[in-house]
Design a protein around this motif. Sequence first.
Motif, PDB file in Angstrom:
ATOM      1  N   GLY A   7       0.838  -1.194   0.000  1.00 32.29           N
ATOM      2  CA  GLY A   7       0.000   0.000   0.000  1.00 32.29           C
ATOM      3  C   GLY A   7       0.870   1.239   0.000  1.00 32.29           C
ATOM      4  O   GLY A   7       1.996   1.231   0.511  1.00 32.29           O
ATOM      5  N   GLU A   8       0.370   2.305  -0.581  1.00 33.28           N
ATOM      6  CA  GLU A   8       1.122   3.563  -0.622  1.00 33.28           C
ATOM      7  C   GLU A   8       0.592   4.511   0.437  1.00 33.28           C
ATOM      8  O   GLU A   8      -0.614   4.728   0.549  1.00 33.28           O
ATOM      9  CB  GLU A   8       0.988   4.217  -1.998  1.00 33.28           C
ATOM     10  CG  GLU A   8       1.721   3.496  -3.087  1.00 33.28           C
ATOM     11  CD  GLU A   8       1.695   4.251  -4.407  1.00 33.28           C
ATOM     12  OE1 GLU A   8       0.901   5.214  -4.559  1.00 33.28           O
ATOM     13  OE2 GLU A   8       2.474   3.875  -5.291  1.00 33.28           O
ATOM     14  N   PHE A   9       1.521   5.078   1.201  1.00 37.20           N
ATOM     15  CA  PHE A   9       1.189   6.099   2.184  1.00 37.20           C
ATOM     16  C   PHE A   9       1.823   7.394   1.685  1.00 37.20           C
ATOM     17  O   PHE A   9       3.037   7.541   1.661  1.00 37.20           O
ATOM     18  CB  PHE A   9       1.737   5.719   3.565  1.00 37.20           C
ATOM     19  CG  PHE A   9       1.526   6.779   4.602  1.00 37.20           C
ATOM     20  CD1 PHE A   9       0.253   7.085   5.055  1.00 37.20           C
ATOM     21  CD2 PHE A   9       2.603   7.484   5.116  1.00 37.20           C
ATOM     22  CE1 PHE A   9       0.054   8.073   6.004  1.00 37.20           C
ATOM     23  CE2 PHE A   9       2.416   8.459   6.068  1.00 37.20           C
ATOM     24  CZ  PHE A   9       1.141   8.763   6.505  1.00 37.20           C
ATOM     25  N   ARG A  10       0.964   8.320   1.224  1.00 33.67           N
ATOM     26  CA  ARG A  10       1.452   9.572   0.657  1.00 33.67           C
ATOM     27  C   ARG A  10       1.406  10.686   1.695  1.00 33.67           C
ATOM     28  O   ARG A  10       0.476  10.760   2.499  1.00 33.67           O
ATOM     29  CB  ARG A  10       0.605   9.980  -0.548  1.00 33.67           C
ATOM     30  CG  ARG A  10       0.731   9.045  -1.728  1.00 33.67           C
ATOM     31  CD  ARG A  10      -0.063   9.484  -2.956  1.00 33.67           C
ATOM     32  NE  ARG A  10      -1.440   9.864  -2.643  1.00 33.67           N
ATOM     33  CZ  ARG A  10      -1.941  11.094  -2.833  1.00 33.67           C
ATOM     34  NH1 ARG A  10      -1.189  12.056  -3.342  1.00 33.67           N
ATOM     35  NH2 ARG A  10      -3.198  11.345  -2.536  1.00 33.67           N
ATOM     36  N   VAL A  11       2.411  11.552   1.621  1.00 32.60           N
ATOM     37  CA  VAL A  11       2.503  12.716   2.501  1.00 32.60           C
ATOM     38  C   VAL A  11       2.745  13.942   1.631  1.00 32.60           C
ATOM     39  O   VAL A  11       3.640  13.949   0.785  1.00 32.60           O
ATOM     40  CB  VAL A  11       3.669  12.561   3.503  1.00 32.60           C
ATOM     41  CG1 VAL A  11       3.787  13.777   4.388  1.00 32.60           C
ATOM     42  CG2 VAL A  11       3.510  11.303   4.333  1.00 32.60           C
ATOM     43  N   VAL A  12       1.920  14.973   1.839  1.00 33.57           N
ATOM     44  CA  VAL A  12       2.100  16.236   1.131  1.00 33.57           C
ATOM     45  C   VAL A  12       2.615  17.260   2.139  1.00 33.57           C
ATOM     46  O   VAL A  12       2.087  17.374   3.249  1.00 33.57           O
ATOM     47  CB  VAL A  12       0.761  16.718   0.508  1.00 33.57           C
ATOM     48  CG1 VAL A  12       0.902  18.108  -0.081  1.00 33.57           C
ATOM     49  CG2 VAL A  12       0.313  15.725  -0.556  1.00 33.57           C
ATOM     50  N   ILE A  13       3.670  17.982   1.733  1.00 30.76           N
ATOM     51  CA  ILE A  13       4.252  19.008   2.607  1.00 30.76           C
ATOM     52  C   ILE A  13       4.166  20.349   1.894  1.00 30.76           C
ATOM     53  O   ILE A  13       4.669  20.506   0.779  1.00 30.76           O
ATOM     54  CB  ILE A  13       5.713  18.687   2.966  1.00 30.76           C
ATOM     55  CG1 ILE A  13       5.782  17.315   3.649  1.00 30.76           C
ATOM     56  CG2 ILE A  13       6.308  19.776   3.850  1.00 30.76           C
ATOM     57  CD1 ILE A  13       7.179  16.813   3.878  1.00 30.76           C
ATOM     58  N   HIS A  14       3.515  21.297   2.555  1.00 34.84           N
ATOM     59  CA  HIS A  14       3.430  22.677   2.060  1.00 34.84           C
ATOM     60  C   HIS A  14       4.569  23.439   2.725  1.00 34.84           C
ATOM     61  O   HIS A  14       4.476  23.795   3.899  1.00 34.84           O
ATOM     62  CB  HIS A  14       2.068  23.296   2.410  1.00 34.84           C
ATOM     63  CG  HIS A  14       0.911  22.479   1.921  1.00 34.84           C
ATOM     64  ND1 HIS A  14       0.527  22.456   0.596  1.00 34.84           N
ATOM     65  CD2 HIS A  14       0.069  21.633   2.570  1.00 34.84           C
ATOM     66  CE1 HIS A  14      -0.508  21.647   0.459  1.00 34.84           C
ATOM     67  NE2 HIS A  14      -0.797  21.136   1.637  1.00 34.84           N
TER      68      HIS A  14
END
Length: 181
Positions: free
Chosen positions: A131-138
């Motif tokens: 499974g993919e665990f995505r993280v977005v950082i602003h």
Amino acid sequence: MTTMSSASPATVDEPVPTTVAEAASPKDRSSLSWFAALLISVNLLLAIAVVGALLWFGSLATAVQVLGGRPLVVDATTKSFGVAEPGQTVEVTFNLVNYGSQPCRVVGAWAGCACTVPQDVPFSIAPGETGEFRVVIHLPDEEVEGDSYPITVYTNIPSQVELSLTVTGEVRARDGQQVKR
């Protein structure tokens, strides 16, 4: 005047033992060969176990983790987004593999910074699946302290309730100068 000792000197024809086995009595030699056979057998079993772990799990670290009761394995606990400019949004993906026999549920995540947003949580991973665990950082527009973004992933696995991850990266201003973090 010189006196002679009553002990006779060693003759040149007698061979001198060169190994422990040669110097040992026949009884000692049999126990030495038994011990050598035991050591060879143990080393052979270890080699078979290592090769089996490499073939089944892909690495010894993964094998140790899974056999230790931690069936959810991440491809890397620390990932970098590389170099980015202040104010940009970057995304990093962690791949989670479920080596367990039961479905794994990622039930939530905590990020150490409000600028770090875990995506698509909650989700499930079937046994043997990835499974993919995505993280977005602003990334902030201004200078901030620190150069890493910690994340804690929460699962339904009793032996592995938390999984610690970290995102790192370098922020450079548009003129090419590194922003102090």
